[in-house]
Design a protein around this motif. Structure first.
Motif, PDB file in Angstrom:
ATOM      1  N   PRO A 375      91.303 -24.584  39.051  1.00 45.11           N
ATOM      2  CA  PRO A 375      91.387 -23.812  37.803  1.00 45.11           C
ATOM      3  C   PRO A 375      91.330 -22.300  37.979  1.00 45.11           C
ATOM      4  N   ASP A 376      90.655 -21.821  39.021  1.00 42.58           N
ATOM      5  CA  ASP A 376      90.495 -20.385  39.197  1.00 42.58           C
ATOM      6  C   ASP A 376      91.462 -19.806  40.221  1.00 42.58           C
ATOM      7  N   GLU A 377      92.539 -20.533  40.508  1.00 40.25           N
ATOM      8  CA  GLU A 377      93.633 -19.991  41.303  1.00 40.25           C
ATOM      9  C   GLU A 377      94.310 -18.872  40.507  1.00 40.25           C
ATOM     10  N   ILE A 378      95.200 -18.115  41.145  1.00 36.46           N
ATOM     11  CA  ILE A 378      95.920 -17.054  40.439  1.00 36.46           C
ATOM     12  C   ILE A 378      96.539 -17.593  39.162  1.00 36.46           C
ATOM     13  N   TYR A 379      97.126 -18.793  39.250  1.00 34.16           N
ATOM     14  CA  TYR A 379      97.518 -19.498  38.030  1.00 34.16           C
ATOM     15  C   TYR A 379      97.379 -20.987  38.288  1.00 34.16           C
TER      16      TYR A 379
END
Length: 427
Positions: A375-379
């Motif tokens: 969830p906290d990837e770039i998108y």
């Protein structure tokens, strides 16, 4: 002034992948060829003089005036970098991670004129599936160290013996202990070809590949080259952004109507990253040699590296505030110290200058692809975009926690994802 459109012309957001097709005959995991004589054992020991110099520079850091806002909008906050420098200068010990690295089987082999460093850990389980795992920037082989034993010894780490992997983790040219290219052309396509050659030298005639960040770019290029021995790939920063979404994200564009909730969320994440998070990549893509400061100041290097994306930076800031997260203060400084001791701050940045591919544009990969969405990837790639981007999608899963450095931050979850992703490809 560098605009987003100029940046895309440098190839970070737009580009077209192309590569030649390689073929091999064998379909077994391990070829019968003799080990390549050019593969050499490797260990690293930093000189005490270099460590003393690092400590001196950290303690002598001249910090800028504090930010004039009460948030992260001006970049890495003064309190975070002060805590980082204090811990680095008085409590951190490089020798601990150095010992762990040297306990691992490491090697160097010259491919296409550049020394390629890699970790190679073979499972004791018969029939283990070989996997080559590629880090990104500002990462290194240290990102993947936590997943080696769970992948090679799955029964001792919550998995089944039938899920065992032989693990190969190379350092990208210009990063870590690999050589620094002396000529132009070391882009993700050329690195992908080098990785295919590396696996051939190791005797593997069937294997899978994994990557995130630059590791995704390299891994997808391996899939496009599509040697017969590459069974499938897993990525945790997939290239799935449709053309209409990419166009809308350009300056002057507007958010399309009718997006599903997960598509809308992904769009918002990308829009924020393009508006506020691309500074480091723009500079490295255009003028990497200008970054003398991060080669001269270890704390300056640390600030540059930890500001990769806002959610990773916020996690790191919490760590230096004393919070227990997936990463520790030592984890973060192990990685920064590796860049410092190998003097790879600028040589690693040149990969952005070399690249002409789009990070997030679908590449038309045809071989089996597995995708894990943190969830906290770039998108957070929506399933609808992912299914269109990868016509042979064999695994898709959205995880409840984790970000850009998934293997480093959430190693147990990451290993479970790799086991599930490739189970159907084992013979």
């Amino acid at each position: 002034m560098t605009t987003l459109s100029q940046y895309t012309r440098r190839g970070v957001l737009l580009g077209v992948a192309s590569a030649a097709v390689l073929t091999v005959l064998s379909r077994r995991y391990v070829a019968a060829a003799e080990p390549a004589s050019e593969i050499r054992p490797f260990k690293f020991k930093a000189s005490q003089d270099k460590l003393d110099d690092l400590l001196r520079r950290v303690r002598a850091t001249r910090l800028p005036d504090p930010e004039i806002v009460g948030d992260d909008s001006q970049g890495v906050r003064s309190i975070t970098i002060q805590k980082l420098a204090t811990y680095w200068g008085h409590k951190y010990d490089w020798r601990k991670i150095e010992e762990k690295l040297n306990d691992l089987p490491q090697y160097v082999t010259n491919i296409d004129g550049v020394d390629i460093h890699f970790i190679h850990v073979k499972s004791k389980v018969g029939g283990a599936l070989p996997i080559i795992i590629t880090h990104g920037w500002p990462g290194s082989i240290i990102e993947q160290m936590k997943i080696i034993r769970p992948l090679t010894e799955p029964a001792a780490h919550g998995g089944a013996a039938s899920d065992a992997f032989d693990v190969v983790i190379p350092s990208i040219p210009g990063y870590g202990f690999s050589g620094k290219p002396k000529e132009r052309g070391w882009d993700p396509i050329r690195i992908a070809r080098a990785w295919i050659e590396l696996m051939r030298r190791l005797g593997y005639s069937q294997y899978v590949a994994q990557g995130g960040d630059w590791g995704d770019a390299v891994t997808e290029q391996m899939a496009l080259i599509a040697p017969r021995e590459l069974l499938g790939i897993h990525v945790n920063m997939p290239a799935t952004v449709p053309d209409d979404i990419a166009a809308a994200l350009q300056p002057g564009g507007r958010k399309p109507d009718g997006l599903m909730p997960d598509e809308s969320h992904a769009y918002d994440q990308l829009a924020d990253f393009y508006a506020h998070g691309l500074g480091y990549a723009i500079e490295m893509a255009n003028r990497p040699q200008t970054l003398v400061g991060i080669a001269d100041s270890p704390v300056g290097l640390a600030a540059w590296m930890i500001d990769h994306d806002i959610r990773s930076y916020q996690l790191i800031a919490r760590v230096f505030d004393g919070a227990e997260e997936g990463l520790t203060r030592d984890d973060i400084l192990d990685n920064v110290s590796l860049y410092w001791l190998t003097n790879t701050a600028v040589s690693s940045a040149r990969l952005y200058w070399e690249n002409k591919l789009a990070f997030f544009q679908p590449k038309n990969v045809k071989i089996p692809v597995a995708v894990s969405v943190f969830p906290d990837e770039i998108y957070a790639a929506p399933k609808s975009w992912t299914e269109k981007a990868y016509v042979n999608l064999i695994h898709f899963n959205k995880l409840p926690k984790g970000g850009h450095f998934a293997a480093w931050e959430q190693p147990a979850v990451f290993c479970n994802e790799l086991r599930a992703s490739f189970r159907s490809l084992r013979s």
